[in-house]
Design a protein around this motif. Structure first.
Motif, PDB file in Angstrom:
ATOM      1  N   LYS A 134       0.830  -1.205   0.000  1.00  0.00           N
ATOM      2  CA  LYS A 134       0.000   0.000   0.000  1.00  0.00           C
ATOM      3  C   LYS A 134       0.865   1.256   0.000  1.00  0.00           C
ATOM      4  O   LYS A 134       0.581   2.226  -0.718  1.00  0.00           O
ATOM      5  CB  LYS A 134      -0.925   0.002   1.216  1.00  0.00           C
ATOM      6  CG  LYS A 134      -1.991  -1.078   1.196  1.00  0.00           C
ATOM      7  CD  LYS A 134      -2.790  -1.062   2.492  1.00  0.00           C
ATOM      8  CE  LYS A 134      -3.800  -2.193   2.524  1.00  0.00           C
ATOM      9  NZ  LYS A 134      -4.518  -2.235   3.836  1.00  0.00           N
ATOM     10  N   LEU A 135       1.925   1.250   0.797  1.00  0.00           N
ATOM     11  CA  LEU A 135       2.807   2.411   0.872  1.00  0.00           C
ATOM     12  C   LEU A 135       3.580   2.588  -0.431  1.00  0.00           C
ATOM     13  O   LEU A 135       3.744   3.713  -0.921  1.00  0.00           O
ATOM     14  CB  LEU A 135       3.770   2.270   2.049  1.00  0.00           C
ATOM     15  CG  LEU A 135       4.780   3.404   2.237  1.00  0.00           C
ATOM     16  CD1 LEU A 135       4.081   4.760   2.361  1.00  0.00           C
ATOM     17  CD2 LEU A 135       5.647   3.140   3.474  1.00  0.00           C
ATOM     18  N   ALA A 136       4.057   1.497  -1.007  1.00  0.00           N
ATOM     19  CA  ALA A 136       4.787   1.568  -2.271  1.00  0.00           C
ATOM     20  C   ALA A 136       3.901   2.145  -3.369  1.00  0.00           C
ATOM     21  O   ALA A 136       4.347   2.991  -4.168  1.00  0.00           O
ATOM     22  CB  ALA A 136       5.294   0.186  -2.673  1.00  0.00           C
ATOM     23  N   GLU A 137       2.665   1.719  -3.439  1.00  0.00           N
ATOM     24  CA  GLU A 137       1.745   2.226  -4.455  1.00  0.00           C
ATOM     25  C   GLU A 137       1.481   3.717  -4.255  1.00  0.00           C
ATOM     26  O   GLU A 137       1.386   4.475  -5.226  1.00  0.00           O
ATOM     27  CB  GLU A 137       0.444   1.424  -4.412  1.00  0.00           C
ATOM     28  CG  GLU A 137       0.618  -0.022  -4.896  1.00  0.00           C
ATOM     29  CD  GLU A 137      -0.632  -0.847  -4.732  1.00  0.00           C
ATOM     30  OE1 GLU A 137      -1.584  -0.385  -4.043  1.00  0.00           O
ATOM     31  OE2 GLU A 137      -0.681  -1.975  -5.281  1.00  0.00           O
ATOM     32  N   PHE A 138       1.367   4.138  -2.995  1.00  0.00           N
ATOM     33  CA  PHE A 138       1.180   5.562  -2.716  1.00  0.00           C
ATOM     34  C   PHE A 138       2.381   6.368  -3.194  1.00  0.00           C
ATOM     35  O   PHE A 138       2.237   7.416  -3.837  1.00  0.00           O
ATOM     36  CB  PHE A 138       0.975   5.775  -1.214  1.00  0.00           C
ATOM     37  CG  PHE A 138       1.055   7.216  -0.785  1.00  0.00           C
ATOM     38  CD1 PHE A 138      -0.012   8.083  -0.979  1.00  0.00           C
ATOM     39  CD2 PHE A 138       2.211   7.718  -0.190  1.00  0.00           C
ATOM     40  CE1 PHE A 138       0.068   9.415  -0.599  1.00  0.00           C
ATOM     41  CE2 PHE A 138       2.295   9.051   0.199  1.00  0.00           C
ATOM     42  CZ  PHE A 138       1.213   9.897  -0.005  1.00  0.00           C
TER      43      PHE A 138
END
Length: 234
Positions: A134-138
């Protein structure tokens, strides 16, 4: 042990936000599990991951900056300015009262992405990987895109408002404002963590395949720990 004991008692003095401290502590706790895999050490890592991702925004994947609460309320150094005259007079957080929906790629997100990668690599706990994804996609969605300034292309500015979806935050820090990008602490950590993720590996595993010059390692150790030569002997 002492750091986690102080954390349990709410005695951490946090630098600009508790999120900063939690994010930076992930990697050493993950590596502690690597070298001494005990239930206690896994519980320390799990506690830190859980506390950090409790502030992860469900919709965007951003990790919100959080001030200390309870016993840690007000234990900041530096804190948000309390007057107009104090504004811009030193280092400072990108938030004012702690309620703002802001993420910090300089002090939190960069270390969080790398730390979550190491935490998952050390434990294979699915929750850690989900938070990392989720953080990588953000972070991929919030990279700078600019035809007018190609030198900024692909970088990350410090502060991002994940509700307004724009780079924004308090500009009270005299050196690192919301529109600052940092080659080391922001871009370097984020890109390295994304590279590890793409290669399905971790920094720990990469380090195991490299041969390091012991003289150079001792030189760096002495520079980082002046007066503590005994810790640089091995």
């Amino acid at each position: 042990m002492y750091m986690m004991a102080a954390y349990d008692m709410g005695e951490w003095e946090w630098n600009e936000s508790m999120s900063n401290e939690q994010a930076r502590f992930l990697l050493p706790l993950a590596w502690l599990v690597r070298v001494d895999d005990t239930p206690l050490h896994r519980s320390w890592l799990d506690r830190m991951v859980r506390d950090l991702i409790a502030s992860q925004d469900i919709a965007s994947g951003a990790i919100k900056q959080e001030f200390g609460r309870g016993n840690e309320s007000g234990r900041c150094s530096p804190c948000a300015p309390s007057s107009n005259s104090a504004y811009g007079s030193g280092e400072g957080p990108i938030m004012h009262d702690g309620t703002e929906p802001l993420a910090d790629s300089l002090y939190t997100l960069s270390f969080a992405l790398a730390g979550l990668r190491e935490a998952y690599g050390a434990t294979r706990v699915g929750r850690y990987k989900d938070a990392e994804t989720k953080l990588a996609e953000f972070l991929v969605r919030t990279q700078v895109v600019s035809e007018a300034h190609p030198e900024l292309q692909g970088a990350w500015f410090r502060a991002f408002d994940f509700k307004a979806w724009e780079f924004w935050g308090s500009d009270n820090d005299w050196g690192y404002g919301p529109w600052t990008t940092e080659t080391g602490w922001s871009n370097g950590w984020i890109m390295s963590a994304l590279a590890m993720r793409a290669a399905n590996t971790t920094l720990w595993e990469v380090a195991q395949t490299r041969k390091f010059d012991p003289v150079l390692i001792r030189t760096v150790c002495l520079e980082m720990l002046p007066g503590l030569e005994e810790y640089c002997s091995a």
